[in-house]
Write a protein that holds these residues in place. Structure first.
Motif, PDB file in Angstrom:
ATOM      1  N   GLY A   1      -8.695   5.009 -29.906  1.00 13.33           N
ATOM      2  CA  GLY A   1      -9.200   6.304 -30.337  1.00 13.33           C
ATOM      3  C   GLY A   1      -9.239   7.257 -29.168  1.00 13.33           C
ATOM      4  O   GLY A   1      -9.659   6.878 -28.069  1.00 13.33           O
ATOM      5  N   VAL A   2      -8.789   8.485 -29.395  1.00 12.84           N
ATOM      6  CA  VAL A   2      -8.780   9.503 -28.346  1.00 12.84           C
ATOM      7  C   VAL A   2      -9.594  10.697 -28.812  1.00 12.84           C
ATOM      8  O   VAL A   2      -9.272  11.319 -29.836  1.00 12.84           O
ATOM      9  CB  VAL A   2      -7.348   9.959 -28.011  1.00 12.84           C
ATOM     10  N   ASP A   3     -10.658  10.995 -28.087  1.00 12.30           N
ATOM     11  CA  ASP A   3     -11.405  12.229 -28.312  1.00 12.30           C
ATOM     12  C   ASP A   3     -10.830  13.236 -27.329  1.00 12.30           C
ATOM     13  O   ASP A   3     -11.235  13.296 -26.171  1.00 12.30           O
ATOM     14  CB  ASP A   3     -12.901  12.018 -28.080  1.00 12.30           C
ATOM     15  N   LEU A   4      -9.869  14.006 -27.806  1.00 11.55           N
ATOM     16  CA  LEU A   4      -9.076  14.851 -26.917  1.00 11.55           C
ATOM     17  C   LEU A   4      -9.766  16.180 -26.632  1.00 11.55           C
ATOM     18  O   LEU A   4     -10.386  16.777 -27.517  1.00 11.55           O
ATOM     19  CB  LEU A   4      -7.699  15.105 -27.549  1.00 11.55           C
ATOM     20  N   ALA A   5      -9.638  16.628 -25.408  1.00 12.53           N
ATOM     21  CA  ALA A   5     -10.096  17.956 -24.985  1.00 12.53           C
ATOM     22  C   ALA A   5      -8.943  18.616 -24.240  1.00 12.53           C
ATOM     23  O   ALA A   5      -7.940  17.968 -23.914  1.00 12.53           O
ATOM     24  CB  ALA A   5     -11.327  17.847 -24.096  1.00 12.53           C
ATOM     25  N   ALA A   6      -9.079  19.901 -23.958  1.00 14.06           N
ATOM     26  CA  ALA A   6      -8.003  20.613 -23.283  1.00 14.06           C
ATOM     27  C   ALA A   6      -7.769  20.076 -21.870  1.00 14.06           C
ATOM     28  O   ALA A   6      -6.641  20.087 -21.379  1.00 14.06           O
ATOM     29  CB  ALA A   6      -8.303  22.108 -23.240  1.00 14.06           C
ATOM     30  N   GLU A   7      -8.832  19.581 -21.238  1.00 15.93           N
ATOM     31  CA  GLU A   7      -8.742  19.054 -19.882  1.00 15.93           C
ATOM     32  C   GLU A   7      -9.258  17.611 -19.848  1.00 15.93           C
ATOM     33  O   GLU A   7     -10.057  17.205 -20.696  1.00 15.93           O
ATOM     34  CB  GLU A   7      -9.562  19.918 -18.919  1.00 15.93           C
ATOM     35  N   PRO A   8      -8.823  16.837 -18.866  1.00 13.83           N
ATOM     36  CA  PRO A   8      -9.240  15.434 -18.792  1.00 13.83           C
ATOM     37  C   PRO A   8     -10.753  15.218 -18.727  1.00 13.83           C
ATOM     38  O   PRO A   8     -11.252  14.228 -19.269  1.00 13.83           O
ATOM     39  CB  PRO A   8      -8.561  14.932 -17.500  1.00 13.83           C
ATOM     40  N   ALA A   9     -11.489  16.113 -18.098  1.00 16.82           N
ATOM     41  CA  ALA A   9     -12.923  15.892 -17.865  1.00 16.82           C
ATOM     42  C   ALA A   9     -13.696  15.567 -19.137  1.00 16.82           C
ATOM     43  O   ALA A   9     -14.620  14.750 -19.114  1.00 16.82           O
ATOM     44  CB  ALA A   9     -13.536  17.108 -17.181  1.00 16.82           C
ATOM     45  N   LYS A  10     -13.319  16.183 -20.253  1.00 19.24           N
ATOM     46  CA  LYS A  10     -14.041  15.966 -21.512  1.00 19.24           C
ATOM     47  C   LYS A  10     -13.257  15.088 -22.476  1.00 19.24           C
ATOM     48  O   LYS A  10     -13.584  15.026 -23.667  1.00 19.24           O
ATOM     49  CB  LYS A  10     -14.331  17.311 -22.172  1.00 19.24           C
ATOM     50  N   THR A  11     -12.253  14.395 -21.991  1.00 14.02           N
ATOM     51  CA  THR A  11     -11.414  13.540 -22.838  1.00 14.02           C
ATOM     52  C   THR A  11     -11.825  12.083 -22.682  1.00 14.02           C
ATOM     53  O   THR A  11     -11.979  11.587 -21.573  1.00 14.02           O
ATOM     54  CB  THR A  11      -9.931  13.703 -22.469  1.00 14.02           C
TER      55      THR A  11
ATOM     56  N   ASP B   1      -9.447  29.332 -33.026  1.00 13.54           N
ATOM     57  CA  ASP B   1     -10.585  28.800 -32.284  1.00 13.54           C
ATOM     58  C   ASP B   1     -10.068  28.171 -30.998  1.00 13.54           C
ATOM     59  O   ASP B   1      -8.866  27.949 -30.837  1.00 13.54           O
ATOM     60  CB  ASP B   1     -11.333  27.752 -33.133  1.00 13.54           C
ATOM     61  N   ARG B   2     -10.986  27.847 -30.094  1.00 19.12           N
ATOM     62  CA  ARG B   2     -10.583  27.285 -28.802  1.00 19.12           C
ATOM     63  C   ARG B   2      -9.935  25.917 -28.922  1.00 19.12           C
ATOM     64  O   ARG B   2      -9.306  25.440 -27.973  1.00 19.12           O
ATOM     65  CB  ARG B   2     -11.794  27.214 -27.860  1.00 19.12           C
ATOM     66  N   ILE B   3     -10.058  25.266 -30.092  1.00 22.07           N
ATOM     67  CA  ILE B   3      -9.398  23.976 -30.289  1.00 22.07           C
ATOM     68  C   ILE B   3      -7.881  24.122 -30.138  1.00 22.07           C
ATOM     69  O   ILE B   3      -7.174  23.144 -29.899  1.00 22.07           O
ATOM     70  CB  ILE B   3      -9.754  23.402 -31.690  1.00 22.07           C
ATOM     71  N   GLY B   4      -7.393  25.376 -30.219  1.00 24.19           N
ATOM     72  CA  GLY B   4      -5.965  25.614 -30.025  1.00 24.19           C
ATOM     73  C   GLY B   4      -5.493  25.171 -28.652  1.00 24.19           C
ATOM     74  O   GLY B   4      -4.363  24.683 -28.496  1.00 24.19           O
ATOM     75  N   HIS B   5      -6.332  25.311 -27.629  1.00 25.37           N
ATOM     76  CA  HIS B   5      -5.971  24.862 -26.283  1.00 25.37           C
ATOM     77  C   HIS B   5      -5.766  23.344 -26.281  1.00 25.37           C
ATOM     78  O   HIS B   5      -4.830  22.828 -25.663  1.00 25.37           O
ATOM     79  CB  HIS B   5      -7.075  25.227 -25.286  1.00 25.37           C
TER      80      HIS B   5
END
Length: 248
Positions: free
Chosen positions: A5-15, A113-117
């Motif tokens: 499972g991957v909880d993806l964010a635009a940058e690694p810090a929150k992934t 929304d910012r989820i686009g990043h």
């Protein structure tokens, strides 16, 4: 069986990335990583028998057509998408509306929304996975499926809101307790504390559990009339059984 499972964010810090091993005895979190870069994510996706990524896999077809026409200076009717209803047609995918109808939860708009990043990063990951020879189908039929942890939790009858952000860490701890009570066959092992401190880590575990549901056919079937658009826009996998069926 191994699901990821991957909880993806635009940058690694929150992934966050979670690996779950499944056996007749139960399910155990083999590894749970925060700060995941693309290299680690792709390594995990290649290893998994099925993976779930918490991120839109595509953009609404009307939005893509609108932007393409606008770029060419060829928007036929400037009033077609005026007003709230018109913008809604651009902002929401078919799967977003389908998910809202069945869960009363509205996914973030990948177009507005910012989820686009984050979706831009996801598109790159899916493209690399395909270049590596993996089967990538945005409808979820391939190696990876689009998931929405809040919807999965709600479908399993578990708390689905109020545990995000540092100020809600007490609610997050309660959510972990409720999950382990509902799924006593699940072991978080050494990552129990991390799940209680990071909602990103917790969502990655839920994403890996949803991948298990997809692999066993325990999700809502994709309506035939939406099959084509799902391969373009992406399709959120919605659990259709109790959480116990994952281990049964």
């Amino acid at each position: 069986m191994l699901t990821v499972g991957v909880d993806l964010a635009a940058e690694p810090a929150k992934t966050a990335v979670a690996w779950i091993d499944w056996s007749p005895e139960g399910a155990s979190v083999r590894r749970l990583a925060l700060g995941a870069d693309d290299t680690l994510i792709l390594e995990a996706l290649r290893e998994a028998e099925k993976a779930g990524i918490d991120c839109p896999f595509g953009w609404p077809e009307p939005f893509v057509a609108f932007v393409t026409a606008h770029q060419a200076g060829d928007v036929a009717d400037p009033h077609e998408f005026a007003g709230r209803d018109g913008r809604r047609r651009l902002a929401l995918r078919t799967t977003d509306i389908f998910t809202h109808d069945r869960t009363d939860l509205m996914p973030l708009s990948v177009a507005a929304d910012r989820i686009g990043h984050t979706a831009m990063r996801c598109a790159g990951l899916l493209a690399q996975l395909a270049r590596d020879g993996q089967s990538v189908d945005r409808s979820g039929a391939g190696a990876v499926a689009e998931v929405y942890p809040a919807a999965s939790l709600k479908r399993w009858g578990l708390p689905s809101r109020g545990y995000k952000r540092a100020r809600n860490v007490d609610s997050l701890r309660e959510s972990v307790d409720v999950l382990l009570t509902a799924a006593p066959w699940l072991s978080l092992g050494e990552y129990d504390d991390l799940c209680r401190r990071s909602d990103d880590a917790f969502d990655a575990v839920i994403a890996a559990m949803t991948a298990r549901a997809v692999s066993r056919g325990l999700v809502e079937p994709l309506p035939e009339e939406h099959a084509s658009v799902a391969r373009s826009e992406g399709w959120i996998a919605l659990p259709a059984t109790s959480i116990d069926a994952l281990h049964g």
